[in-house]
Write a protein that holds these residues in place. Structure first.
Motif, PDB file in Angstrom:
ATOM      1  N   UNK A 292       0.832  -1.213   0.000  1.00 35.73           N
ATOM      2  CA  UNK A 292       0.000   0.000   0.000  1.00 35.73           C
ATOM      3  C   UNK A 292       0.862   1.256   0.000  1.00 35.73           C
ATOM      4  N   UNK A 293       1.975   1.229   0.732  1.00 38.44           N
ATOM      5  CA  UNK A 293       2.860   2.399   0.760  1.00 38.44           C
ATOM      6  C   UNK A 293       3.443   2.686  -0.620  1.00 38.44           C
ATOM      7  N   UNK A 294       3.782   1.631  -1.361  1.00 42.33           N
ATOM      8  CA  UNK A 294       4.311   1.831  -2.711  1.00 42.33           C
ATOM      9  C   UNK A 294       3.240   2.428  -3.619  1.00 42.33           C
ATOM     10  N   UNK A 295       2.013   1.939  -3.485  1.00 42.63           N
ATOM     11  CA  UNK A 295       0.916   2.444  -4.311  1.00 42.63           C
ATOM     12  C   UNK A 295       0.620   3.906  -3.997  1.00 42.63           C
ATOM     13  N   UNK A 296       0.531   4.232  -2.710  1.00 41.33           N
ATOM     14  CA  UNK A 296       0.146   5.584  -2.284  1.00 41.33           C
ATOM     15  C   UNK A 296       0.877   5.950  -0.992  1.00 41.33           C
ATOM     16  N   UNK A 297       2.042   6.578  -1.104  1.00 48.09           N
ATOM     17  CA  UNK A 297       2.810   6.919   0.100  1.00 48.09           C
ATOM     18  C   UNK A 297       2.077   7.842   1.067  1.00 48.09           C
ATOM     19  N   UNK A 298       1.030   8.539   0.604  1.00 49.46           N
ATOM     20  CA  UNK A 298       0.314   9.435   1.510  1.00 49.46           C
ATOM     21  C   UNK A 298      -0.526   8.673   2.533  1.00 49.46           C
ATOM     22  N   UNK A 299      -0.687   7.361   2.331  1.00 50.24           N
ATOM     23  CA  UNK A 299      -1.421   6.559   3.309  1.00 50.24           C
ATOM     24  C   UNK A 299      -0.654   6.404   4.619  1.00 50.24           C
ATOM     25  N   UNK A 300       0.664   6.585   4.554  1.00 51.80           N
ATOM     26  CA  UNK A 300       1.517   6.270   5.696  1.00 51.80           C
ATOM     27  C   UNK A 300       2.438   7.452   5.997  1.00 51.80           C
ATOM     28  N   UNK A 301       2.464   7.830   7.264  1.00 53.65           N
ATOM     29  CA  UNK A 301       3.413   8.843   7.723  1.00 53.65           C
ATOM     30  C   UNK A 301       4.718   8.143   8.107  1.00 53.65           C
ATOM     31  N   UNK A 302       5.834   8.689   7.652  1.00 51.30           N
ATOM     32  CA  UNK A 302       7.134   8.097   7.951  1.00 51.30           C
ATOM     33  C   UNK A 302       8.009   9.080   8.717  1.00 51.30           C
ATOM     34  N   UNK A 303       9.032   8.518   9.336  1.00 53.12           N
ATOM     35  CA  UNK A 303       9.993   9.331  10.062  1.00 53.12           C
ATOM     36  C   UNK A 303      11.393   8.815   9.766  1.00 53.12           C
ATOM     37  N   UNK A 304      12.282   9.711   9.385  1.00 54.05           N
ATOM     38  CA  UNK A 304      13.632   9.309   8.995  1.00 54.05           C
ATOM     39  C   UNK A 304      14.468   8.997  10.232  1.00 54.05           C
ATOM     40  N   UNK A 305      15.188   7.881  10.163  1.00 55.64           N
ATOM     41  CA  UNK A 305      16.045   7.474  11.277  1.00 55.64           C
ATOM     42  C   UNK A 305      17.000   6.388  10.816  1.00 55.64           C
ATOM     43  N   UNK A 306      18.245   6.425  11.278  1.00 59.42           N
ATOM     44  CA  UNK A 306      19.138   5.282  11.043  1.00 59.42           C
ATOM     45  C   UNK A 306      18.600   4.058  11.774  1.00 59.42           C
ATOM     46  N   UNK A 307      18.775   2.888  11.165  1.00 61.45           N
ATOM     47  CA  UNK A 307      18.267   1.633  11.747  1.00 61.45           C
ATOM     48  C   UNK A 307      19.416   0.636  11.847  1.00 61.45           C
ATOM     49  N   UNK A 308      19.593   0.101  13.029  1.00 67.48           N
ATOM     50  CA  UNK A 308      20.611  -0.915  13.273  1.00 67.48           C
ATOM     51  C   UNK A 308      19.929  -2.208  13.711  1.00 67.48           C
TER      52      UNK A 308
END
Length: 307
Positions: A243-259
């Motif tokens: 769903x995020x690929x289809x419509x990124x506005x469906x999901x709020x994201x937050x940038x962060x490094x991930x380990x």
């Protein structure tokens, strides 16, 4: 139009993700690859082939890695012995592509112009990690990686580790460690996508064979999840990534490094998101909030288009 490779381990929610990818007009499904995870490679590949046949998928379907890079395989109990709970698919499967799934991923990415193909892994990340190691050029060639896995708050396999990541944490560390754009659609997001009785009623009202199959699968899924206190309905994880690929506005994201934690006694497989002022060139982000009504609208509209 977004071109994707769906790397999956069907799996009840994988089945819904495949339906969404196959039916949404904004998606070109270029390839389907399978990886051992929710069940053995043989079982998940058979499920993927039968689902592809049922849905009219014409993209190649190839079997990938049958075990994690290092760890001992461990299957999910939520999806049952077949991987599809109590549902049995009796239709003819599509043919199995003779290529290894890792090679199909590489060839599909490199056959398109740079920045076109999005990788959407919704199972353990073994195939994606192997593809990177075998052909590093794909890192600069893909548009992005949108994966279902992990979580920045809590886990489901352990207190802090999600199933897909814990199944092959070394593979996850490879994928998160590459400099390509990665969106982690983890449990913090997917636990918002509950298949409640009201949602199931809407799906049942669609009246197609595909919709009936989803109701049957999610009913089985819900029974398994009630043991984990999801009384409103089971969380439907994998379709959230599609769903995020289809419509990124469906999901709020937050940038962060991930380990990915690889050595902790109690924290193996934990995805540690560092929200403290990420650098401008940080290439990873986590999914935070889901527009739940619009998400289910998207899924249900896709089901209407399926045979």
């Amino acid at each position: 139009m977004r071109t994707i490779v769906l790397d999956c381990d069907p799996g009840l929610d994988d089945a819904v993700a495949l339906m969404l990818a196959a039916a949404d007009p904004h998606i070109e499904l270029a390839a389907v690859t399978t990886v051992a995870g929710n069940q053995t490679l043989r079982k998940v590949t058979d499920n993927a082939r039968r689902l592809a046949g049922l849905l009219g998928v014409t993209a190649p379907v190839a079997a990938g890695c049958g075990r994690p890079l290092v760890r001992t395989p461990a299957w999910s109990t939520v999806h049952g012995d077949s991987g599809l709970g109590g549902v049995t698919l009796t239709n003819d499967p599509v043919g199995l592509d003779p290529r290894h799934g890792v090679d199909l991923i590489i060839e599909t990415v490199l056959a398109r112009e740079a920045g076109v193909v999005t990788l959407v892994p919704v199972g353990p990340l073994t195939n994606i990690a192997m593809a990177v190691r075998k052909e590093p050029r794909i890192v600069e060639h893909v548009r992005e990686v949108v994966l279902m896995g992990g979580g920045y708050h809590a886990g489901n396999r352990t207190a802090v580790a999600e199933f897909n990541i814990l199944t092959d944490p070394e593979a996850a560390a490879i994928v998160f460690g590459e400099p390509w754009p990665v969106t982690m659609v983890g449990l913090d997001l997917t636990w918002q996508a509950l298949a409640t009785p009201a949602v199931l009623a809407r799906i049942a009202a669609v009246g197609t064979a595909a919709a009936e199959l989803v109701v049957a699968m999610l009913g089985s899924y819900g029974e398994a999840y009630r043991a984990h206190r999801f009384t409103e309905g089971p969380p439907v994880h994998d379709p959230c990534a599609v769903a995020y690929v289809i419509d990124p506005t469906l999901i709020t994201t937050r940038r962060a490094p991930i380990t990915v934690e690889l050595t902790g006694t109690a924290t193996l497989g934990m995805t540690v998101a560092d929200f403290r002022d990420p650098e401008p060139d940080c290439s990873t982000q986590v999914a935070v909030d889901l527009d739940v009504p619009r998400f289910w609208d998207l899924v249900i509209e896709a089901l209407r288009r399926l045979p």
